[in-house]
Write a protein that holds these residues in place. Structure first.
Motif, mmCIF file in Angstrom:
data_model
loop_
_atom_site.group_PDB
_atom_site.id
_atom_site.type_symbol
_atom_site.label_atom_id
_atom_site.label_comp_id
_atom_site.label_asym_id
_atom_site.label_seq_id
_atom_site.Cartn_x
_atom_site.Cartn_y
_atom_site.Cartn_z
ATOM 1 N N ASP A 45 0.808 -1.216 0.000
ATOM 2 C CA ASP A 45 0.000 0.000 0.000
ATOM 3 C C ASP A 45 0.846 1.273 0.000
ATOM 4 N N THR A 46 2.132 1.140 -0.330
ATOM 5 C CA THR A 46 3.064 2.259 -0.231
ATOM 6 C C THR A 46 4.066 2.238 -1.376
ATOM 7 N N VAL A 47 4.440 3.418 -1.845
ATOM 8 C CA VAL A 47 5.529 3.546 -2.811
ATOM 9 C C VAL A 47 6.082 4.972 -2.721
ATOM 10 N N THR A 48 7.392 5.090 -2.829
ATOM 11 C CA THR A 48 8.016 6.405 -2.890
ATOM 12 C C THR A 48 8.328 6.710 -4.349
ATOM 13 N N VAL A 49 7.911 7.892 -4.775
ATOM 14 C CA VAL A 49 8.137 8.351 -6.144
ATOM 15 C C VAL A 49 9.164 9.478 -6.091
ATOM 16 N N THR A 50 10.271 9.297 -6.801
ATOM 17 C CA THR A 50 11.286 10.337 -6.923
ATOM 18 C C THR A 50 11.216 10.888 -8.340
ATOM 19 N N ASP A 109 -3.200 28.594 8.244
ATOM 20 C CA ASP A 109 -3.870 28.593 6.940
ATOM 21 C C ASP A 109 -4.425 27.196 6.682
ATOM 22 N N GLU A 110 -5.678 27.100 6.292
ATOM 23 C CA GLU A 110 -6.297 25.781 6.097
ATOM 24 C C GLU A 110 -5.629 24.967 4.993
ATOM 25 N N ASP A 111 -4.881 25.603 4.102
ATOM 26 C CA ASP A 111 -4.201 24.902 3.014
ATOM 27 C C ASP A 111 -2.721 24.663 3.292
ATOM 28 N N TYR A 112 -2.305 24.766 4.548
ATOM 29 C CA TYR A 112 -0.877 24.619 4.824
ATOM 30 C C TYR A 112 -0.344 23.243 4.433
ATOM 31 N N GLY A 113 -1.154 22.202 4.520
ATOM 32 C CA GLY A 113 -0.711 20.865 4.141
ATOM 33 C C GLY A 113 -0.338 20.792 2.675
ATOM 34 N N PHE A 114 -1.117 21.468 1.848
ATOM 35 C CA PHE A 114 -0.836 21.533 0.413
ATOM 36 C C PHE A 114 0.482 22.272 0.165
ATOM 37 N N GLU A 115 0.693 23.366 0.897
ATOM 38 C CA GLU A 115 1.934 24.129 0.751
ATOM 39 C C GLU A 115 3.133 23.305 1.221
ATOM 40 N N LEU A 116 2.952 22.519 2.275
ATOM 41 C CA LEU A 116 4.039 21.662 2.745
ATOM 42 C C LEU A 116 4.361 20.570 1.734
ATOM 43 N N LEU A 117 3.346 20.036 1.079
ATOM 44 C CA LEU A 117 3.591 19.052 0.017
ATOM 45 C C LEU A 117 4.440 19.673 -1.081
ATOM 46 N N LYS A 118 4.085 20.859 -1.520
ATOM 47 C CA LYS A 118 4.868 21.528 -2.573
ATOM 48 C C LYS A 118 6.296 21.795 -2.102
ATOM 49 N N ARG A 119 6.452 22.261 -0.873
ATOM 50 C CA ARG A 119 7.790 22.541 -0.336
ATOM 51 C C ARG A 119 8.606 21.259 -0.265
ATOM 52 N N SER A 120 7.987 20.174 0.189
ATOM 53 C CA SER A 120 8.687 18.895 0.282
ATOM 54 C C SER A 120 9.126 18.417 -1.097
ATOM 55 N N LEU A 121 8.266 18.563 -2.089
ATOM 56 C CA LEU A 121 8.649 18.199 -3.461
ATOM 57 C C LEU A 121 9.841 19.022 -3.923
ATOM 58 N N GLU A 122 9.804 20.303 -3.632
ATOM 59 C CA GLU A 122 10.894 21.196 -4.027
ATOM 60 C C GLU A 122 12.212 20.773 -3.382
ATOM 61 N N ILE A 123 12.164 20.434 -2.105
ATOM 62 C CA ILE A 123 13.371 20.075 -1.360
ATOM 63 C C ILE A 123 13.852 18.669 -1.710
ATOM 64 N N ASN A 124 12.938 17.705 -1.710
ATOM 65 C CA ASN A 124 13.314 16.295 -1.817
ATOM 66 C C ASN A 124 13.153 15.680 -3.198
ATOM 67 N N LYS A 125 12.375 16.348 -4.058
ATOM 68 C CA LYS A 125 12.040 15.804 -5.379
ATOM 69 C C LYS A 125 11.404 14.426 -5.270
ATOM 70 N N ALA A 126 10.752 14.165 -4.144
ATOM 71 C CA ALA A 126 10.152 12.847 -3.911
ATOM 72 C C ALA A 126 8.939 12.994 -3.012
ATOM 73 N N VAL A 127 8.093 11.989 -3.098
ATOM 74 C CA VAL A 127 6.927 11.918 -2.215
ATOM 75 C C VAL A 127 6.639 10.445 -1.939
ATOM 76 N N THR A 128 6.326 10.151 -0.699
ATOM 77 C CA THR A 128 5.909 8.804 -0.338
ATOM 78 C C THR A 128 4.391 8.784 -0.341
ATOM 79 N N LEU A 129 3.843 7.861 -1.111
ATOM 80 C CA LEU A 129 2.396 7.710 -1.241
ATOM 81 C C LEU A 129 1.968 6.456 -0.513
ATOM 82 N N TRP A 130 0.828 6.504 0.124
ATOM 83 C CA TRP A 130 0.285 5.301 0.756
ATOM 84 C C TRP A 130 -1.232 5.395 0.774
ATOM 85 N N TRP A 131 -1.811 4.242 0.698
ATOM 86 C CA TRP A 131 -3.258 4.102 0.719
ATOM 87 C C TRP A 131 -3.583 3.064 1.780
ATOM 88 N N ASP A 132 -4.131 3.505 2.908
ATOM 89 C CA ASP A 132 -4.467 2.532 3.956
ATOM 90 C C ASP A 132 -5.913 2.647 4.370
#
Length: 132
Positions: A45-50, A109-132
């Motif tokens: 249920d998990t994969v990291t995308v770089t 800000d109610e959208d801070y999670g979205f902004e953190l996702l963008k910042r994390s992509l910018e910094i790490n060029k990766a995201v860990t996805l999971w569906w549980d």
């Protein structure tokens, strides 16, 4: 072995969001064509995308990621204020990585999670996805 073979072998899926293994692979193929990607940390249920390349404006990609895997914000980036509160309650310092991620982010800000996702992509060029 193609880059999606391990996903097929493990049966990675997002069944709770009606996403089959092949649905995930289709999305990954789209992102691969757009940005070039590498996959790692593959579980059922998990994969990291770089991402090899990212667009200058990460808004559209962040929207795609959220629509594909809502938990990345709903259970992670969008819960960061709560996690910080718990850390503060137990006098736990925030790691340098978290401090960089949070720099200039308005956690009220109610959208801070979205902004953190963008910042994390910018910094790490990766995201860990999971569906549980």
């Amino acid at each position: 072995m193609d880059k999606y073979q391990q996903i097929r072998e493990v049966g990675t899926n997002g069944d709770n969001y009606d996403l089959s293994t092949e649905d995930l692979i289709e999305q990954f193929q789209y992102w691969d064509a757009q940005y070039g990607i590498e996959l790692s940390d593959i579980e059922f249920d998990t994969v990291t995308v770089t991402f090899n390349d990212l667009p200058e404006d990460l808004t559209e990609l962040a929207v795609e990621i959220y629509e594909f895997c809502p938990d990345v914000i709903d259970q992670h980036f969008g819960c960061m204020a709560d996690a910080i509160a718990v850390a503060e309650e137990f006098n736990q310092p925030l790691s340098d990585e978290i401090q960089v991620l949070l720099k200039d982010i308005d956690l009220t800000d109610e959208d801070y999670g979205f902004e953190l996702l963008k910042r994390s992509l910018e910094i790490n060029k990766a995201v860990t996805l999971w569906w549980d």
